[in-house]
Design a protein around this motif. Sequence first.
Motif, PDB file in Angstrom:
ATOM      1  N   CYS A 106       0.961  -1.388   0.095  1.00 30.71           N
ATOM      2  CA  CYS A 106       0.011  -0.007  -0.132  1.00 30.71           C
ATOM      3  C   CYS A 106       0.918   1.184   0.024  1.00 30.71           C
ATOM      4  O   CYS A 106       1.721   1.193   0.587  1.00 30.71           O
ATOM      5  N   VAL A 108       0.111   4.374   0.925  1.00 26.81           N
ATOM      6  CA  VAL A 108      -0.394   5.675   2.081  1.00 26.81           C
ATOM      7  C   VAL A 108       0.528   5.444   3.106  1.00 26.81           C
ATOM      8  O   VAL A 108       1.076   6.378   3.606  1.00 26.81           O
ATOM      9  N   GLY A 109       1.214   4.178   3.523  1.00 20.52           N
ATOM     10  CA  GLY A 109       2.341   4.205   4.295  1.00 20.52           C
ATOM     11  C   GLY A 109       1.851   4.478   5.645  1.00 20.52           C
ATOM     12  O   GLY A 109       2.598   5.100   6.569  1.00 20.52           O
ATOM     13  N   CYS A 110       0.688   4.062   6.357  1.00 22.31           N
ATOM     14  CA  CYS A 110       0.225   4.418   7.663  1.00 22.31           C
ATOM     15  C   CYS A 110       1.614   3.912   8.650  1.00 22.31           C
ATOM     16  O   CYS A 110       2.101   2.907   8.406  1.00 22.31           O
ATOM     17  N   PHE A 112       1.419   2.869  11.495  1.00 22.37           N
ATOM     18  CA  PHE A 112       1.183   1.663  12.422  1.00 22.37           C
ATOM     19  C   PHE A 112       0.751   0.374  11.691  1.00 22.37           C
ATOM     20  O   PHE A 112       0.560  -0.520  12.164  1.00 22.37           O
ATOM     21  N   CYS A 113       1.015   0.371  10.420  1.00 23.28           N
ATOM     22  CA  CYS A 113       0.445  -0.532   9.496  1.00 23.28           C
ATOM     23  C   CYS A 113       1.376  -1.516   8.888  1.00 23.28           C
ATOM     24  O   CYS A 113       2.250  -0.942   8.233  1.00 23.28           O
ATOM     25  N   THR A 115       1.344  -3.507   6.403  1.00 25.60           N
ATOM     26  CA  THR A 115       1.075  -3.343   4.829  1.00 25.60           C
ATOM     27  C   THR A 115       1.733  -2.179   4.274  1.00 25.60           C
ATOM     28  O   THR A 115       2.130  -2.182   2.990  1.00 25.60           O
ATOM     29  N   GLY A 116       1.907  -1.106   4.693  1.00 28.74           N
ATOM     30  CA  GLY A 116       2.257   0.041   4.440  1.00 28.74           C
ATOM     31  C   GLY A 116       3.778   0.403   4.251  1.00 28.74           C
ATOM     32  O   GLY A 116       4.407   1.077   3.715  1.00 28.74           O
ATOM     33  N   GLY A 149      -8.501  -5.718   4.208  1.00 30.34           N
ATOM     34  CA  GLY A 149      -7.229  -6.382   4.059  1.00 30.34           C
ATOM     35  C   GLY A 149      -6.181  -5.448   3.667  1.00 30.34           C
ATOM     36  O   GLY A 149      -6.097  -4.267   3.640  1.00 30.34           O
ATOM     37  N   GLY A 151      -4.075  -2.978   1.577  1.00 32.93           N
ATOM     38  CA  GLY A 151      -4.221  -2.153   0.387  1.00 32.93           C
ATOM     39  C   GLY A 151      -5.445  -1.156   0.587  1.00 32.93           C
ATOM     40  O   GLY A 151      -6.026  -1.229   1.582  1.00 32.93           O
ATOM     41  N   GLU A 152      -5.147   0.004  -0.075  1.00 35.86           N
ATOM     42  CA  GLU A 152      -6.163   1.116  -0.051  1.00 35.86           C
ATOM     43  C   GLU A 152      -7.126   1.154  -1.390  1.00 35.86           C
ATOM     44  O   GLU A 152      -6.532   1.433  -2.412  1.00 35.86           O
ATOM     45  N   VAL A 183      -9.034   5.551   3.761  1.00 35.92           N
ATOM     46  CA  VAL A 183      -8.568   6.525   4.541  1.00 35.92           C
ATOM     47  C   VAL A 183      -9.015   7.976   4.019  1.00 35.92           C
ATOM     48  O   VAL A 183      -9.002   8.967   4.615  1.00 35.92           O
TER      49      VAL A 183
HETATM   50  S1  SF4 Z   1      -3.489  -0.554   4.086  1.00 36.05           S
HETATM   51 FE1  SF4 Z   1      -4.765   0.985   5.226  1.00 36.05          FE
HETATM   52  S2  SF4 Z   1      -4.019   1.270   7.331  1.00 36.05           S
HETATM   53 FE2  SF4 Z   1      -2.421   0.014   5.952  1.00 36.05          FE
HETATM   54  S3  SF4 Z   1      -1.053   1.396   5.055  1.00 36.05           S
HETATM   55 FE3  SF4 Z   1      -2.636   1.111   3.520  1.00 36.05          FE
HETATM   56  S4  SF4 Z   1      -4.187   2.796   3.947  1.00 36.05           S
HETATM   57 FE4  SF4 Z   1      -2.971   2.747   5.877  1.00 36.05          FE
END
Ligand code: SF4
Length: 349
Positions: A106, A108-110, A112-113, A115-116, A149, A151-152, A183
Amino acid sequence: MRIENLRARLRELGAKPCHEDRLMRAWLQRLPLDGGPRPQEHFLPLALRQALPVLTAELDGLARLRSQHPGEDGSSRLLVELADGQTVESVLLPRDGLCVSTQVGCAVGCVFCMTGKDGLLRQLASAEIVAQVALARSLRRVHKVVFMGMGEPAHNLDNVVEAIETLGTDGAIPHKNLVFSTVGDERVFERLPQMRVKPALALSLHTTRAGLRAQLLPRAQRIQPEALVELGEAYARATGYPIQYQWTLIEGVNDSADELEGIVRLLAGKYAVMNMIPFNTVEGLDFRRPSWEKAADAARWLHQRGVLTKLRRSAGQDVDAGCGQLRAREIKIGFVARERRLAERSAQS
Ligand code: SF4
Ligand SMILES: C[S@@+](CC[C@H](N)C(=O)[O-])C[C@H]1O[C@@H](n2cnc3c(N)ncnc32)[C@H](O)[C@@H]1O
């Protein structure tokens, strides 16, 4: 594979709309093709019948089960292998739910996540998204699909829209049981109201402060939290069902009294539900998960002030519950095994 390309291929093999629909329903609802009142030799055109074995193998190969990790709460995390060997996670949720991925990684790179962490590796095509549902239905009943799950979804909008419209029709999932989690992105608010199948919407808010939100969700579109809530409220009123706000609760980051007051200011009286989910520990991140009691106090405090709040546990708490962790663990195990093999080989030579 895009669903529109799959449908075009069926048409090239002589399928009429009724044939297309029957094949799509058979795939997504796992119905036997011979099950209807008319057996397939009286129903499907010959060219299509002859192509069926190859087609079925291709559809089965879109999403294969690599491993399954049941949790104590009745959920089960699935590591799903795509045709090119990439993996994503799906989660069988309690009460016939399924959480599907929309991207590998993903952008977005949150912070705390999991996946990012590595950015976006690739988009999932619409057929790969719905194939996760077909796969899950080979294991269990699925009556609700949440796009929460890896991805954004807003960054893969054409494929996600196509997947939702397919699941809401051929997949027989009621539209309110399809939950688009994002998001927030202006394109989502333009596109969703025009859809044939209008999904429920979950907005990952996490803080009421724009500055902190930019730090926590570095590459999310910069929309002020107030504006995001206004857009969400308009969609909720237009569709007649409430917005779900997602709040990953992190100790010392977004659990202060100021934040709780900010939530009341933004959401009291709105057609909305606030879902608070205590942060799931992610290896290598310093964030802390608040105690369940503290999180429950916050939820109660909000509830008393007119914000319908639910405190939720992530499904499969005991099995790498944070989205992307299962895939990351598998990649790490694969990497360590490969390093070990290389070391053994060089020791032998
Ligand atoms: S999957 Fe959702 S929470 Fe995780 S980085 Fe991407 S946008 Fe953020
Ligand atoms: C993985 S995202 C996918 C959908 C979309 N990208 C989004 O952010 O809404 C789904 C939800 O998981 C949450 N999440 C991600 N990492 C988490 C973690 N370590 N602990 C708890 N929730 C987490 C996100 O905040 C988001 O609300």
